[in-house]
Design a protein around this motif. Structure first.
Motif, short mmCIF file in Angstrom:
data_model
loop_
_atom_site.label_atom_id
_atom_site.label_comp_id
_atom_site.label_asym_id
_atom_site.label_seq_id
_atom_site.Cartn_x
_atom_site.Cartn_y
_atom_site.Cartn_z
N THR A 49 0.82 -1.22 0.00
CA THR A 49 0.00 0.00 0.00
C THR A 49 0.85 1.26 0.00
OG1 THR A 49 -0.14 -0.10 2.42
CG2 THR A 49 -1.92 -1.12 1.16
N ALA A 50 2.14 1.15 0.29
CA ALA A 50 3.02 2.32 0.33
C ALA A 50 3.56 2.69 -1.04
CB ALA A 50 4.19 2.08 1.30
N GLY A 51 3.26 1.91 -2.07
CA GLY A 51 3.73 2.22 -3.42
C GLY A 51 5.22 2.03 -3.56
N VAL A 52 5.70 0.80 -3.38
CA VAL A 52 7.14 0.51 -3.48
C VAL A 52 7.53 0.38 -4.95
CG1 VAL A 52 8.97 -1.11 -2.87
CG2 VAL A 52 7.15 -0.60 -1.23
N SER A 53 8.45 1.22 -5.38
CA SER A 53 8.92 1.18 -6.77
C SER A 53 9.94 0.06 -6.97
CB SER A 53 9.53 2.53 -7.16
OG SER A 53 10.15 2.45 -8.42
N ARG A 54 10.96 0.01 -6.12
CA ARG A 54 11.98 -1.04 -6.21
C ARG A 54 12.68 -1.17 -4.87
NH1 ARG A 54 13.63 3.39 -8.88
NH2 ARG A 54 15.60 4.36 -8.29
N ILE A 55 13.39 -2.27 -4.70
CA ILE A 55 14.10 -2.57 -3.46
C ILE A 55 15.53 -2.91 -3.81
CG2 ILE A 55 14.20 -4.07 -1.43
CD1 ILE A 55 11.14 -4.54 -1.92
N ASN A 56 16.47 -2.07 -3.38
CA ASN A 56 17.90 -2.30 -3.63
C ASN A 56 18.53 -2.95 -2.41
OD1 ASN A 56 17.60 -0.99 -6.10
ND2 ASN A 56 18.08 1.01 -5.22
N ILE A 57 19.41 -3.91 -2.64
CA ILE A 57 20.05 -4.66 -1.55
C ILE A 57 21.56 -4.59 -1.73
CG2 ILE A 57 20.31 -6.92 -0.46
CD1 ILE A 57 17.49 -7.58 -1.35
N GLN A 58 22.26 -4.22 -0.67
CA GLN A 58 23.71 -4.19 -0.64
C GLN A 58 24.20 -5.07 0.51
OE1 GLN A 58 24.77 -0.06 -0.28
NE2 GLN A 58 24.76 0.27 -2.50
N ARG A 59 25.29 -5.79 0.27
CA ARG A 59 25.88 -6.66 1.29
C ARG A 59 27.34 -6.30 1.47
NH1 ARG A 59 22.77 -11.48 2.18
NH2 ARG A 59 21.02 -11.61 0.72
N LYS A 60 27.75 -6.14 2.73
CA LYS A 60 29.14 -5.91 3.08
C LYS A 60 29.47 -6.83 4.26
CE LYS A 60 29.27 -1.09 1.57
NZ LYS A 60 29.50 0.32 1.98
N ALA A 61 30.39 -7.77 4.03
CA ALA A 61 30.73 -8.77 5.05
C ALA A 61 29.45 -9.51 5.44
CB ALA A 61 31.40 -8.12 6.25
N GLN A 62 29.04 -9.41 6.71
CA GLN A 62 27.83 -10.10 7.18
C GLN A 62 26.61 -9.18 7.26
OE1 GLN A 62 27.76 -13.39 7.64
NE2 GLN A 62 29.92 -13.44 7.04
N SER A 63 26.78 -7.90 6.94
CA SER A 63 25.68 -6.94 7.06
C SER A 63 24.89 -6.86 5.76
CB SER A 63 26.21 -5.56 7.43
OG SER A 63 27.05 -5.07 6.41
N VAL A 64 23.60 -6.57 5.89
CA VAL A 64 22.70 -6.44 4.75
C VAL A 64 22.01 -5.08 4.84
CG1 VAL A 64 20.72 -7.38 3.54
CG2 VAL A 64 22.30 -8.92 4.71
N ASN A 65 22.17 -4.26 3.80
CA ASN A 65 21.54 -2.93 3.76
C ASN A 65 20.46 -2.94 2.69
OD1 ASN A 65 20.96 -0.24 4.10
ND2 ASN A 65 22.57 0.45 2.73
N ILE A 66 19.23 -2.65 3.10
CA ILE A 66 18.07 -2.67 2.20
C ILE A 66 17.59 -1.23 2.00
CG2 ILE A 66 15.74 -3.56 1.84
CD1 ILE A 66 16.45 -5.81 3.80
N THR A 67 17.48 -0.80 0.74
CA THR A 67 16.98 0.53 0.42
C THR A 67 15.64 0.39 -0.27
OG1 THR A 67 19.25 1.35 0.14
CG2 THR A 67 17.47 2.69 -0.77
N VAL A 68 14.60 0.93 0.36
CA VAL A 68 13.24 0.85 -0.16
C VAL A 68 12.90 2.17 -0.84
CG1 VAL A 68 10.81 0.44 0.41
CG2 VAL A 68 12.61 -0.73 1.70
N VAL A 69 12.67 2.13 -2.14
CA VAL A 69 12.29 3.32 -2.90
C VAL A 69 10.77 3.33 -2.99
CG1 VAL A 69 12.58 4.59 -5.04
CG2 VAL A 69 14.44 3.16 -4.20
N THR A 70 10.13 4.28 -2.33
CA THR A 70 8.68 4.26 -2.19
C THR A 70 8.08 5.63 -2.46
OG1 THR A 70 6.88 3.88 -0.62
CG2 THR A 70 8.95 4.65 0.28
N ALA A 71 6.82 5.64 -2.83
CA ALA A 71 6.10 6.89 -3.07
C ALA A 71 5.56 7.49 -1.78
CB ALA A 71 4.95 6.66 -4.05
N LYS A 72 5.39 6.66 -0.73
CA LYS A 72 4.85 7.13 0.55
C LYS A 72 5.80 6.73 1.68
CE LYS A 72 0.13 6.47 -1.14
NZ LYS A 72 -1.14 5.71 -0.94
N PRO A 73 6.89 7.48 1.87
CA PRO A 73 7.85 7.10 2.92
C PRO A 73 7.27 7.17 4.33
CG PRO A 73 8.37 9.26 2.02
CD PRO A 73 7.30 8.68 1.15
N GLY A 74 6.26 8.04 4.53
CA GLY A 74 5.66 8.14 5.86
C GLY A 74 4.97 6.87 6.28
#
Length: 248
Positions: A49-74
């Motif tokens: 319902t938040a209007g997610v355009s795409r989800i980018n994922i980055q990995r460094k060592a054991q950590s996982v960083n998820i970037t959510v590109v959305t139309a309604k960040p609130g």
């Protein structure tokens, strides 16, 4: 017979960036791909319902960083950041990894994003709006946003017909075989009473010069912060002896 290729996969590494950025050895490669797919399915379903355009994922060592590109960040962040904290905990349990961080980025222009346009058309079809009307209105909004072309195709039991068929409409031009053409592709499904209706959208923004990358259509956090600082900066008081200083 001409075969068709995915517009985004056709341009990855040339003008489009990868949505997953990491390095893995041969044994971990398949596991990371499956884990990325699991994360995307879960986050997309959770935040549909938040209007997610795409989800980018980055990995460094054991950590996982998820970037959510959305139309309604609130909607994603929630009140006081509670929503994004709950989402991070759920993703940690899903992949059994405690080193997960989630960033939220806002879409700059919603009418230009092909994925959001496709989901908007699918939502209207679920509300029993005529498919030709939904397609035409979406195309008009996108063309007014300043793109060079858009193509929309819907497939399924259109209008409740017994036999499924496909219909499409186009405005402007859509160069599907030009690598330097910034063409964005989006796909969504509408769950209607008569069955599923697939919606495909192609949006052609512009031709890129050699070395240029495709526009990611996101608002930068730095620009937002600078704007806020400028807006709420108090006005400087005029010194009482200003006139005296000028005369001196």
């Amino acid at each position: 017979m001409g075969q068709k290729t995915h517009p985004t996969g056709f341009r990855i590494g040339i003008i489009e960036p990868w949505v997953s950025t990491w390095f893995a050895k041969r044994k971990q490669y398949a596991e990371n791909i499956a884990e990325d797919a699991k994360i995307r399915r879960f986050v997309k379903k959770k935040l549909y319902t938040a209007g997610v355009s795409r989800i980018n994922i980055q990995r460094k060592a054991q950590s996982v960083n998820i970037t959510v590109v959305t139309a309604k960040p609130g909607v994603v962040v929630g009140r006081g950041g509670q929503g994004i904290d709950d989402l991070r905990v759920q993703v940690q349990k899903l992949i059994n990894n405690n080193n997960v961080s989630i960033d939220v980025v806002e879409v700059a222009r919603i009418d230009v994003d092909a994925q959001l346009v496709a989901e908007n058309i699918a939502l209207q079809l679920e509300k029993r709006i005529a498919f030709r009307r939904a397609m035409k209105q979406a195309m008009q909004r996108t063309m007014r946003a300043g793109v060079q072309g858009i193509k929309v195709m819907v497939s399924g039991r259109l209008g409740g017909a017994e036999i499924a068929r496909s219909e499409w409409a186009k405005e402007g031009r859509i160069p599907l075989q030009t690598l330097r053409a910034d063409v964005q592709y989006g796909f969504a499904e509408a769950d209607t009473v008569m069955g599923k209706i697939g919606v495909k959208v192609w949006v052609f923004k512009s031709d890129l010069m050699p070395g240029e990358k495709a526009d990611q259509n996101i608002k930068t956090k730095k620009a937002t912060q600078d704007k806020q600082n400028t807006r709420f900066q108090p006005r400087k008081k005029r010194p009482e002896n200003a006139s005296e200083t000028v005369e001196a």
